[in-house]
Design a protein around this motif. Structure first.
Motif, PDB file in Angstrom:
ATOM      1  N   TYR A  18       0.839  -1.204   0.000  1.00 26.18           N
ATOM      2  CA  TYR A  18       0.000   0.000   0.000  1.00 26.18           C
ATOM      3  C   TYR A  18       0.875   1.256   0.000  1.00 26.18           C
ATOM      4  N   ILE A  19       1.894   1.285   0.844  1.00 24.22           N
ATOM      5  CA  ILE A  19       2.781   2.449   0.921  1.00 24.22           C
ATOM      6  C   ILE A  19       3.455   2.679  -0.430  1.00 24.22           C
ATOM      7  N   VAL A  20       3.965   1.616  -1.023  1.00 21.51           N
ATOM      8  CA  VAL A  20       4.645   1.716  -2.326  1.00 21.51           C
ATOM      9  C   VAL A  20       3.682   2.218  -3.390  1.00 21.51           C
ATOM     10  N   SER A  21       2.457   1.705  -3.397  1.00 14.96           N
ATOM     11  CA  SER A  21       1.488   2.138  -4.422  1.00 14.96           C
ATOM     12  C   SER A  21       1.145   3.617  -4.265  1.00 14.96           C
ATOM     13  N   GLU A  22       1.028   4.088  -3.048  1.00 10.06           N
ATOM     14  CA  GLU A  22       0.731   5.505  -2.823  1.00 10.06           C
ATOM     15  C   GLU A  22       1.909   6.380  -3.251  1.00 10.06           C
ATOM     16  N   LEU A  23       3.125   5.951  -2.944  1.00 10.08           N
ATOM     17  CA  LEU A  23       4.307   6.706  -3.361  1.00 10.08           C
ATOM     18  C   LEU A  23       4.404   6.764  -4.885  1.00 10.08           C
ATOM     19  N   ARG A  24       4.042   5.680  -5.529  1.00  9.19           N
ATOM     20  CA  ARG A  24       4.105   5.617  -6.993  1.00  9.19           C
ATOM     21  C   ARG A  24       3.026   6.505  -7.630  1.00  9.19           C
ATOM     22  N   LYS A  25       1.820   6.489  -7.060  1.00 11.33           N
ATOM     23  CA  LYS A  25       0.693   7.241  -7.626  1.00 11.33           C
ATOM     24  C   LYS A  25       0.838   8.747  -7.478  1.00 11.33           C
ATOM     25  N   PRO A  27       3.422  11.810  -6.505  1.00 17.16           N
ATOM     26  CA  PRO A  27       4.765  12.291  -6.187  1.00 17.16           C
ATOM     27  C   PRO A  27       4.796  13.260  -5.008  1.00 17.16           C
ATOM     28  N   GLU A  28       3.658  13.808  -4.645  1.00 20.10           N
ATOM     29  CA  GLU A  28       3.595  14.736  -3.509  1.00 20.10           C
ATOM     30  C   GLU A  28       3.246  14.021  -2.198  1.00 20.10           C
ATOM     31  N   PHE A  29       2.955  12.723  -2.265  1.00 20.07           N
ATOM     32  CA  PHE A  29       2.607  11.952  -1.065  1.00 20.07           C
ATOM     33  C   PHE A  29       3.797  11.955  -0.119  1.00 20.07           C
ATOM     34  N   ASP A  30       3.604  12.491   1.061  1.00 24.46           N
ATOM     35  CA  ASP A  30       4.667  12.650   2.050  1.00 24.46           C
ATOM     36  C   ASP A  30       4.388  11.685   3.193  1.00 24.46           C
ATOM     37  N   VAL A  50      12.708  -2.713  -5.347  1.00 27.23           N
ATOM     38  CA  VAL A  50      12.057  -3.520  -6.385  1.00 27.23           C
ATOM     39  C   VAL A  50      11.064  -2.678  -7.190  1.00 27.23           C
ATOM     40  N   ALA A  51      10.350  -1.779  -6.506  1.00 31.30           N
ATOM     41  CA  ALA A  51       9.348  -0.945  -7.176  1.00 31.30           C
ATOM     42  C   ALA A  51       9.971   0.192  -7.970  1.00 31.30           C
ATOM     43  N   GLY A  52      11.263   0.437  -7.763  1.00 34.83           N
ATOM     44  CA  GLY A  52      11.932   1.515  -8.479  1.00 34.83           C
ATOM     45  C   GLY A  52      11.532   2.899  -7.997  1.00 34.83           C
ATOM     46  N   ILE A  53      11.138   2.996  -6.734  1.00 33.13           N
ATOM     47  CA  ILE A  53      10.785   4.293  -6.151  1.00 33.13           C
ATOM     48  C   ILE A  53      12.090   5.076  -5.948  1.00 33.13           C
ATOM     49  N   ALA A  54      12.177   6.223  -6.577  1.00 31.95           N
ATOM     50  CA  ALA A  54      13.430   6.986  -6.562  1.00 31.95           C
ATOM     51  C   ALA A  54      13.635   7.787  -5.279  1.00 31.95           C
ATOM     52  N   ARG A  55      12.561   8.207  -4.654  1.00 31.54           N
ATOM     53  CA  ARG A  55      12.735   9.029  -3.451  1.00 31.54           C
ATOM     54  C   ARG A  55      12.685   8.156  -2.203  1.00 31.54           C
TER      55      ARG A  55
END
Length: 103
Positions: A18-25, A27-30, A50-55
Motif C-alpha cells: 500500500y505504501i509503495v502504491s501511494e508513493l508511486r501514484k 509524487p507529492e505523497f509525504d 524492487v518498485a523503483g521508487i526513486a525518493r
C-alpha cells in the motif's frame, strides 16, 4: 496503519505494498513511518528498491523500553537497526522516537 513485530508476514507485505502504491501514484505523497526491527527495515527497503521508487521513505526509529509492547526494546536492537537505516538510498532516517507502552 500499524506494522510491528507481531504483524503477520502477509499483513506486513500488504501494508508495504500500500505504501509503495501511494508513493508511486502521487509524487507529492509525504509519508513517514516508525520502524522497530531489522526485518521491517529490510522489507521496506527491498520493496522500494524492487518498485523503483526513486525518493526515500522517511523513517523514525521507534525506541521502546524493556518489557514494553512497541519499539526496539534493547540497546542492541537499536544498534542493529540504525546502520541499516542509512545503508542504502531507499530510507531516510529522520530521527528516533521514544515510545514505551506496557500492559
Amino acid at each position: 496503519m500499524v506494522i510491528d513485530a507481531g504483524s503477520t508476514p502477509s499483513g506486513v507485505k500488504q501494508a508495504v505494498a500500500y505504501i509503495v502504491s501511494e508513493l508511486r501514484k502521487d509524487p507529492e505523497f509525504d509519508f513517514y513511518c516508525l520502524v522497530d526491527s531489522v526485518p521491517l527495515v529490510n522489507s521496506l527497503a527491498q520493496a522500494l528498491r524492487v518498485a523503483g521508487i526513486a525518493r526515500p521513505l522517511q523513517v523514525f526509529l521507534e525506541v521502546g523500553c524493556e518489557g514494553g509492547r512497541t519499539g526496539c526494546r534493547t540497546y542492541e536492537q537499536c544498534m542493529d537497526c540504525t546502520p541499516r537505516l542509512t545503508a542504502g538510498s531507499e530510507l531516510a532516517h529522520k530521527s528516533s522516537s521514544l515510545c514505551c507502552v506496557t500492559y
